[in-house]
Design an enzyme around this catalytic site. Structure first.
Site: not given
Length: 115
Positions: A102, A100
């Site tokens: 940010h 993932h």
């Protein structure tokens, strides 16, 4: 078979969260502990990749889609300028081993690292 990641559980509705954007292969949510005025997570729907290095090697098109959504979100939720952070490995702060990114935005200074 291993347990689904927290991100998969959010995507399937098992854990409540606001999905702020979604494509066929990627989705985005707000970080629960924001480090900037805008702090979103952009996540592939597949759990096949634990980190960005695996994603880049295994599916560069999916990585490009993730970055494209990050760019769109930075424009939509901020002024278009953003910091994109991938934590890779536990010693780099990665706590969820489902790749993932940010997306941090909103008046960041060079010294304001934190994700």
């Amino acid at each position: 078979m291993s347990e689904p990641s927290i991100f998969t559980r959010i995507r399937t509705g098992e854990i409540p969260s606001e999905i702020v954007a979604e494509t066929e292969n990627v989705f985005a949510i707000r970080d629960i502990a924001p480090k900037a005025p805008v702090h979103l997570l952009v996540i592939p729907k597949t759990e096949d990749y634990r980190n960005v290095v695996e994603l880049a090697a295994g599916d560069p098109d999916l990585l490009a889609e993730l970055i494209g959504l990050a760019n769109s979100l930075a424009a939509e939720h901020g002024d278009g300028d953003f910091r994109l952070i991938f934590n890779t490995g536990p010693n780099a702060g990665q706590t969820v081993f489902h790749v993932h990114a940010h997306v941090l935005a909103g008046g960041l200074e060079e010294a304001s690292i934190g994700a």
